[in-house]
Scaffold this motif. Structure first.
Motif, PDB file in Angstrom:
ATOM      1  N   UNK A   3     -28.941  -0.910  39.407  1.00 52.70           N
ATOM      2  CA  UNK A   3     -29.380   0.049  40.414  1.00 52.70           C
ATOM      3  C   UNK A   3     -30.312   1.088  39.796  1.00 52.70           C
ATOM      4  N   UNK A   4     -31.174   0.557  38.976  1.00 56.65           N
ATOM      5  CA  UNK A   4     -32.079   1.429  38.257  1.00 56.65           C
ATOM      6  C   UNK A   4     -32.830   2.349  39.192  1.00 56.65           C
ATOM      7  N   UNK A   5     -33.277   1.765  40.298  1.00 51.24           N
ATOM      8  CA  UNK A   5     -34.073   2.544  41.210  1.00 51.24           C
ATOM      9  C   UNK A   5     -33.291   3.724  41.769  1.00 51.24           C
ATOM     10  N   UNK A   6     -32.033   3.486  42.116  1.00 53.29           N
ATOM     11  CA  UNK A   6     -31.235   4.565  42.679  1.00 53.29           C
ATOM     12  C   UNK A   6     -30.872   5.597  41.628  1.00 53.29           C
ATOM     13  N   UNK A   7     -30.630   5.136  40.443  1.00 56.14           N
ATOM     14  CA  UNK A   7     -30.319   6.084  39.389  1.00 56.14           C
ATOM     15  C   UNK A   7     -31.493   7.007  39.126  1.00 56.14           C
ATOM     16  N   UNK A   9     -33.729   7.703  41.183  1.00 48.89           N
ATOM     17  CA  UNK A   9     -33.946   8.511  42.377  1.00 48.89           C
ATOM     18  C   UNK A   9     -33.237   9.847  42.250  1.00 48.89           C
ATOM     19  N   UNK A  10     -32.049   9.796  41.725  1.00 49.43           N
ATOM     20  CA  UNK A  10     -31.297  11.031  41.599  1.00 49.43           C
ATOM     21  C   UNK A  10     -31.922  11.951  40.555  1.00 49.43           C
ATOM     22  N   UNK A  20     -38.064   4.939  48.686  1.00 50.80           N
ATOM     23  CA  UNK A  20     -36.901   5.219  49.503  1.00 50.80           C
ATOM     24  C   UNK A  20     -37.128   4.785  50.947  1.00 50.80           C
TER      25      UNK A  20
ATOM     26  N   UNK B 358     -29.880  -0.198  56.987  1.00 47.69           N
ATOM     27  CA  UNK B 358     -30.454   0.385  55.776  1.00 47.69           C
ATOM     28  C   UNK B 358     -29.893   1.782  55.491  1.00 47.69           C
ATOM     29  N   UNK B 362     -27.711   3.138  52.310  1.00 51.88           N
ATOM     30  CA  UNK B 362     -28.060   4.288  51.472  1.00 51.88           C
ATOM     31  C   UNK B 362     -26.869   5.244  51.346  1.00 51.88           C
ATOM     32  N   UNK B 365     -24.340   3.941  49.030  1.00 60.65           N
ATOM     33  CA  UNK B 365     -24.715   4.068  47.624  1.00 60.65           C
ATOM     34  C   UNK B 365     -24.325   5.440  47.091  1.00 60.65           C
ATOM     35  N   UNK B 366     -24.701   6.455  47.852  1.00 59.14           N
ATOM     36  CA  UNK B 366     -24.429   7.809  47.363  1.00 59.14           C
ATOM     37  C   UNK B 366     -22.949   8.174  47.499  1.00 59.14           C
ATOM     38  N   UNK B 370     -22.873   2.399  43.166  1.00 60.69           N
ATOM     39  CA  UNK B 370     -23.638   1.155  43.151  1.00 60.69           C
ATOM     40  C   UNK B 370     -22.740  -0.078  43.038  1.00 60.69           C
ATOM     41  N   UNK B 374     -23.033  -3.282  45.450  1.00 61.01           N
ATOM     42  CA  UNK B 374     -23.341  -4.602  44.910  1.00 61.01           C
ATOM     43  C   UNK B 374     -22.400  -5.664  45.460  1.00 61.01           C
TER      44      UNK B 374
END
Lengths: 181, 409
Positions: A3-7, A9-10, A20, B358, B362, B365-366, B370, B374
């Motif tokens: 989840x590189x992208x989400x990491x 992102x933060x 996003x 979507x 999101x 996720x938060x 993750x 997954x």
């Protein structure tokens, strides 16, 4: 890579904000994680001590957390800069030992990772643990310097449990310091 | 006291079931023990998706899909760390190189080529191989039919490399050929094969009519694997194999009279696109439509380590002009892509699908992290019209992490 992208992102909302807005980009990042379950690394570096290290079942040396910073159950841990597979730390083993009932493959591939604590580049051996089916926990893919299978010395596309004492059944991967570059 | 309308309904409630039973006949009794069979290749367009079923790798599979109707047809069980099914054009059988252990993940290892009936998907026989079959993430180049479909070659990797040769007419293992330093197999004739080597050359393997090694040809390098290696996937046009390099160049290697010649390479991306970090993507990322001479490539914008990431972009090129002529946007970011041949060709992709909205994903996720998200991700098999790129079908929940899409034409 997980989840590189989400990491990121933060850490950097501005730089990542364009992605996003894209559902596909989001799914792509999820897919990247799934791919991590597939690629099992190892350079063909024979280590006679690998089996013994596996049976020892624990880190041979105690070091302070400050010398070896980070969480070995996280894909972002510095030693995993070139790993590709499931982290043994999450599977009943540790970053340097195999889970019970598995055997460490003596043929491995290596990466060179920078320790953020001392700024030195360490040679890391990613010996796989074999003999039980894939752990399925903490998958981690970091594709840096990966090569196709016809260049096996750097290929994480090969199941390097092949030829080991427990045959080809892959379980997880370790990250063992061989030395300083 | 009940109102008038309520009183009226009471007799109606008694009469209605009598009336309906008089009009609606009972359902007939169903037959027990019925089994479906697959349609023939003349009756339907069938595509297979080979699937090592990671992390449950002991239970590899091949999924069969009717792409005309978008319908799942059935599956094969193909053992440990599956490397992909072999689909002959002229033989009425499905061929599957497999690995099995007598006690699941341990015990005696048996590597076999299993033959399956194409209608019932039942095994009809097997050939025992040396227990050396290569187990790799990418399934391209790990097995190959001879052009006349008499011999099957299966790659071995222990990690020493060799090739097992199976006579399909006699259903018999006939030879093991050592190929030190060389791996993926590409057929270039009835008895001729090339294997790609670490020095950037192709080793020639020539069989005799009994499947024994007749000639092994060491050749000069035709590409620079240190500077820019070609990927395992290849697409064939006559005796020319096309490959993509890690840096996005198209290589064409033609085998003629025992020699391999390389055409000048050309780039999939302009300099501007290269500067913007456009590169190849996915794990099965190259296909060629033979009639139109168009090349299809999965492409992504991302860092150098993202060359195996999923993407929603298929870029289409004219093989002769080297110009990009089309961009197809996929419904789901794909790791695997292939096409069928002929006038009404289709494009197939297996992509990542969360099956939830979507914004909700999101939020998950938060809120949950993750790892949680997954676990929700699934794979969808999508069928597109090749010419327009329009989505025709999307079949959700296909496999765990497939490694090869193949139309059976």
């Amino acid at each position: 890579m997980l989840f590189k992208w989400f990491d990121k992102l933060t850490e950097n909302t501005t730089r990542q904000s364009a992605r996003l807005t894209s559902r596909r980009s989001f799914l792509a990042s999820v897919g990247t994680v799934l791919v991590g379950t597939a690629a099992y690394p190892l350079l063909p570096v024979w280590r006679n001590g690998a089996q013994a290290a596996s049976q020892a079942g624990a880190d041979p040396k105690e070091v302070s957390p400050g010398q070896d910073p980070g969480d070995p159950e996280s894909c972002e841990y510095w030693r995993y800069c070139a790993i590709d597979g499931y982290l043994c730390s999450c599977c009943g083993g540790t970053k340097t030992s195999c889970p019970p009932g598995t055997q460490m493959a003596p043929i491995t591939w290596i990466g060179t990772c920078r320790n953020p604590a001392d700024g030195k580049d360490y040679i890391i051996s990613y010996n796989d643990c074999c003999g039980k089916s894939a752990c399925g926990r903490c998958q981690c893919i970091r594709n840096e310097n990966d090569t196709p299978a016809y260049l096996p010395a750097n290929s994480n596309n090969i199941n390097w449990c092949s030829g080991g004492p427990a045959d080809v059944v892959y379980n997880c991967s370790t990250a063992i310091i061989l030395g300083i570059q | 006291m009940k109102p008038f309308w309520a009183k009226s309904l009471i007799p109606l409630c008694w009469i209605a079931p009598l009336f309906s039973s008089a009009v609606m006949a009972n359902l007939p009794v169903d037959d027990l023990g019925k089994h479906e069979i697959l349609p023939s290749r003349q009756e339907a367009h069938i595509v297979t998706i080979s699937d090592p079923n990671i992390p449950h790798t002991i239970d590899g599979r091949v999924h069969f899909v009717d792409v005309d109707r978008g319908r799942y047809l059935g599956a094969l069980n193909t053992g440990y760390w599956y490397g992909g099914v072999v689909l002959p054009k002229t033989r009425n059988e499905i061929i599957s190189p497999e690995t099995h252990f007598s006690r699941g993940t341990h015990g005696k290892r048996s590597d076999v080529v299993t033959f399956y009936d194409p209608k019932t998907l039942q095994p009809t026989g097997e050939v025992l191989l040396p227990s050396k079959r290569a187990t790799t993430v990418k399934a391209q180049g790990v097995s190959s039919l001879s052009d006349d479909e008499k011999f099957l070659l299966v790659l071995n990797l222990t990690p020493a490399t060799s090739i097992s040769v199976v006579d399909l007419d006699q259903r018999r293992f006939v030879a093991e050929i050592e190929t030190p330093g060389c791996t993926q197999i590409y057929a270039v004739g009835n008895r001729d094969f090339n294997v790609v080597c670490a020095d950037g050359s192709f080793m020639g393997i020539q069989l005799d009519d009994q499947g024994q090694l007749q000639k092994q040809i060491r050749r000069d390098p035709v590409f620079d694997p240190a500077a820019d290696p070609i990927t395992a996937g290849g697409a064939r046009l006559a005796n020319t194999w096309y490959h993509l390099s890690r840096e996005g160049y198209v290589h064409a290697f033609t085998t003629r009279d025992g020699n391999v010649t390389a055409a000048p390479t050309w780039s999939l991306v302009s300099q501007d696109e290269r500067d913007d970090n456009w590169r190849i993507a996915g794990l099965q990322h190259l296909a060629i439509h033979q009639d139109s001479r168009r090349l299809y490539a999965l492409m992504i914008q991302g860092g150098p380590e993202q060359f195996e990431d999923p993407t929603d972009q298929v870029w289409v090129y004219d093989l002769d002009s080297h110009k990009r002529v089309q961009v197809i946007e996929l419904e789901h970011p794909a790791l695997w892509m292939n096409i069928s041949q002929g006038p009404e060709a289709q494009l197939y992709a297996v992509g990542v699908d969360l099956q939830i909205p979507f914004l909700f994903s999101l939020w998950l996720y938060f809120a949950e992290g993750r790892e949680y998200l997954t676990r929700l991700a699934t794979m969808s098999f999508d069928t597109y019209e090749l010419a327009s790129g329009d989505l025709q079908h999307s079949l959700p929940r296909i496999g765990k992490l497939p490694n090869l899409i193949q139309p059976w034409q």
